[in-house]
Enzyme design. Sequence first.
Site, PDB file in Angstrom:
ATOM      1  CB  SER A   2     -54.621 -24.419  -4.703  1.00 42.41           C
ATOM      2  OG  SER A   2     -55.292 -23.787  -5.770  1.00 42.41           O
TER       3      SER A   2
ATOM      4  CE1 TYR B 246     -55.094 -24.474 -12.436  1.00 41.82           C
ATOM      5  CE2 TYR B 246     -55.995 -23.650 -10.381  1.00 41.82           C
ATOM      6  CZ  TYR B 246     -55.885 -24.650 -11.321  1.00 41.82           C
ATOM      7  OH  TYR B 246     -56.574 -25.814 -11.158  1.00 41.82           O
TER       8      TYR B 246
ATOM      9  CB  THR C  97     -52.083 -26.758 -12.607  1.00 44.70           C
ATOM     10  OG1 THR C  97     -51.647 -27.259 -11.340  1.00 44.70           O
ATOM     11  CG2 THR C  97     -53.259 -27.591 -13.094  1.00 44.70           C
TER      12      THR C  97
ATOM     13  CE  LYS D 217     -52.471 -31.593  -9.702  1.00 40.14           C
ATOM     14  NZ  LYS D 217     -53.735 -31.008 -10.159  1.00 40.14           N
TER      15      LYS D 217
ATOM     16  CG  HIS E 184     -57.606 -30.975 -12.715  1.00 37.45           C
ATOM     17  ND1 HIS E 184     -56.601 -30.055 -12.827  1.00 37.45           N
ATOM     18  CD2 HIS E 184     -58.505 -30.409 -11.863  1.00 37.45           C
ATOM     19  CE1 HIS E 184     -56.882 -28.985 -12.088  1.00 37.45           C
ATOM     20  NE2 HIS E 184     -58.027 -29.182 -11.491  1.00 37.45           N
TER      21      HIS E 184
HETATM   22  C1  FNR Z   1     -58.765 -29.956  -7.571  1.00 37.47           C
HETATM   23  N1  FNR Z   1     -57.566 -30.030  -8.280  1.00 37.47           N
HETATM   24  C2  FNR Z   1     -56.778 -28.899  -8.379  1.00 37.47           C
HETATM   25  N2  FNR Z   1     -55.577 -28.962  -9.028  1.00 37.47           N
HETATM   26  C3  FNR Z   1     -54.771 -27.864  -9.121  1.00 37.47           C
HETATM   27  O1  FNR Z   1     -53.691 -27.948  -9.696  1.00 37.47           O
HETATM   28  N3  FNR Z   1     -55.173 -26.680  -8.536  1.00 37.47           N
HETATM   29  C4  FNR Z   1     -56.350 -26.545  -7.871  1.00 37.47           C
HETATM   30  O2  FNR Z   1     -56.663 -25.478  -7.371  1.00 37.47           O
HETATM   31  C5  FNR Z   1     -57.205 -27.676  -7.800  1.00 37.47           C
HETATM   32  N4  FNR Z   1     -58.406 -27.602  -7.159  1.00 37.47           N
HETATM   33  C6  FNR Z   1     -59.182 -28.732  -7.005  1.00 37.47           C
HETATM   34  C7  FNR Z   1     -60.357 -28.657  -6.254  1.00 37.47           C
HETATM   35  C8  FNR Z   1     -61.124 -29.794  -6.056  1.00 37.47           C
HETATM   36  C9  FNR Z   1     -62.376 -29.718  -5.225  1.00 37.47           C
HETATM   37  C10 FNR Z   1     -60.712 -31.032  -6.608  1.00 37.47           C
HETATM   38  C11 FNR Z   1     -61.497 -32.297  -6.371  1.00 37.47           C
HETATM   39  C12 FNR Z   1     -59.556 -31.098  -7.354  1.00 37.47           C
HETATM   40  C13 FNR Z   1     -57.062 -31.326  -8.771  1.00 37.47           C
HETATM   41  C14 FNR Z   1     -56.259 -32.044  -7.675  1.00 37.47           C
HETATM   42  O3  FNR Z   1     -55.040 -31.389  -7.438  1.00 37.47           O
HETATM   43  C15 FNR Z   1     -55.910 -33.503  -8.055  1.00 37.47           C
HETATM   44  O4  FNR Z   1     -55.323 -33.535  -9.329  1.00 37.47           O
HETATM   45  C16 FNR Z   1     -57.113 -34.446  -8.012  1.00 37.47           C
HETATM   46  O5  FNR Z   1     -58.037 -34.076  -7.027  1.00 37.47           O
HETATM   47  C17 FNR Z   1     -56.613 -35.861  -7.761  1.00 37.47           C
HETATM   48  O6  FNR Z   1     -57.637 -36.766  -7.774  1.00 37.47           O
HETATM   49  P1  FNR Z   1     -58.408 -37.315  -6.446  1.00 37.47           P
HETATM   50  O7  FNR Z   1     -57.364 -37.711  -5.421  1.00 37.47           O
HETATM   51  O8  FNR Z   1     -59.282 -36.207  -6.000  1.00 37.47           O
HETATM   52  O9  FNR Z   1     -59.182 -38.481  -6.968  1.00 37.47           O
END
Ligand code: FNR
Length: 377
Positions: free
Chosen positions: A123, A156, A182, A249, A273
Site C-alpha cells: 500500500s 493512492y 486504487t 482496483k 474495498h
Molecule cells: C484496506 N484496503 C486497502 N486498499 C487499498 O487499495 N489500499 C489500502 O491502503 C487499503 N487499506 C486497507 C486497510 C484495511 C484495514 C482494510 C480492511 C482494507 C482494502 C483491501 O485492499 C481489500 O480491498 C479488502 O480488504 C478486501 O476485503 P477483505 O479480504 O478484507 O474482506
Amino acid sequence: MVRNVTDTPLPPLTQIPADLRSLADYERRAPAHLAPEVWQHIQEGSGTEQTLRANREVFPRLAFRPRAMADLRGGHSAIALFGRRHAAPLMLAPLAYQRLAHPDGELAAVRAAAALDTGMIVSTLSSVRLEEIAAAAHAFARELGKQAPPLWFQLYLQPEREHSLALLHRAEAAGYEAIVLTIDAAIKPSGMALPPGVVAANLAGMPQARQTATPGGHILLGTPLADRAPRWEDLAWLREETRLPILIKGMVLGEDAARAVDMGADGLIVSNHGGRVLDGLPSALDVIEELAETTEGRVPLLIDGGFRSGTDIVKALALGASSVLIGRPQMHALAVAGMPGMAHALHLLRAELEAAMAQLGCATVAEIAREKLIDRR
Ligand code: FNR
C-alpha cells in the site's frame, strides 16, 4: 477467545498452536492480540455494513458440481500473471499500516509472502518504507534459495502530481513489477487516529491528505478531498508515465471496466474495498461476470472482498477471476503470530484450495470453469 476490553492485548504468539486450523480460527483469536479500537478499525465496513455482509453472504449461494474420478496426475495450483509464476491464484491485498497488527508489520507480511511464493501488493500507506519492504523480500528469498515473490505497488494519487510521480519512480526503482491504482477510496471519511510509532512511511515530507481526512459526519463534496479524487485523465497521465502493467482496483461496473482497458489498463481488480466505501454495493462476485463480458478477456480480472477459504477462492476462479486478494485475514494472522502466522494462513488457504480442486476434479486452475458451479443467487 474472550477478553475484557480493559486488558492489554496479548503479545503475538511465537509458535502456532494446533487449534489454529483455518482463517476463521485466526479471526476468532485476533481480538485478544489487538487494542479494541484497532480491531474495530480493521473489521468495520461503511454505513450499515450491507456491502460488508454481501461479501460473505454470496458464497453459500454458489454450490459445487464436482466431476467424478477425474485424472489429477501432475496437478498443481500455480498460475502465471504478467509473465510471473504465482504458487497459487492468491495475493496479499494492499492494506494500510500493517504495524497496527504487529511491530514488524509489512516486513512480517512480505517474508511470509516470500516463503510461500505469494505476491504482495504494498500500500501507499504502508507503515514501512516501500524500499525496505522490497529489500526484505529479496533478502529473505535469497536466504531461502528462491526467487523473490511478485511485488506490486498500490498507488493512492497524491494531491500534487509530483508526489504521485515520486512514489511511482521509487516503486519502479525498488523493483515493483506492477502498479495498482486504487480509485474507490479517495472520498472516504477516515476515522482512527494512528497510535504512536505507526506512520505513513512512504509519505514522509509530503502533504498527507488522507491522514487529515475528515471524520464521519462531515460534508465531503466541495472539499479538497473530493476535488482531488482520481479522474479518467489521471489514468491517461499514469499510462504515459510508466511502462509497468497498471491494474485499476475498485472497478464494479462493466462499462467503466471496458473504458479503463481501452485507455491502457493491463488488469482490473474487482473490489468494493472490503465493504469500506459505498455501502450498498453488490459483492464483487456478483459483478465479475459483467466485467468479464464487457472486457472480453482482454485483461486479467482479479477480485477481493470476503475471501476466507479455499472453496471461496475456487468460486471466484469459476466465475472468471484470475486471482484472489486477501485483505483482513492478513491483519488477523499478523496480530496472532506475526510472520509465522501469516505464512501459516497462506499455507492453509493454498492447501484448502488444492483440496477443493482435487474434489472437484480439477488438476489445474485452468480447469476451474463456470460449469463447476450451481448458481443459487
Ligand atoms: C484496506 N484496503 C486497502 N486498499 C487499498 O487499495 N489500499 C489500502 O491502503 C487499503 N487499506 C486497507 C486497510 C484495511 C484495514 C482494510 C480492511 C482494507 C482494502 C483491501 O485492499 C481489500 O480491498 C479488502 O480488504 C478486501 O476485503 P477483505 O479480504 O478484507 O474482506
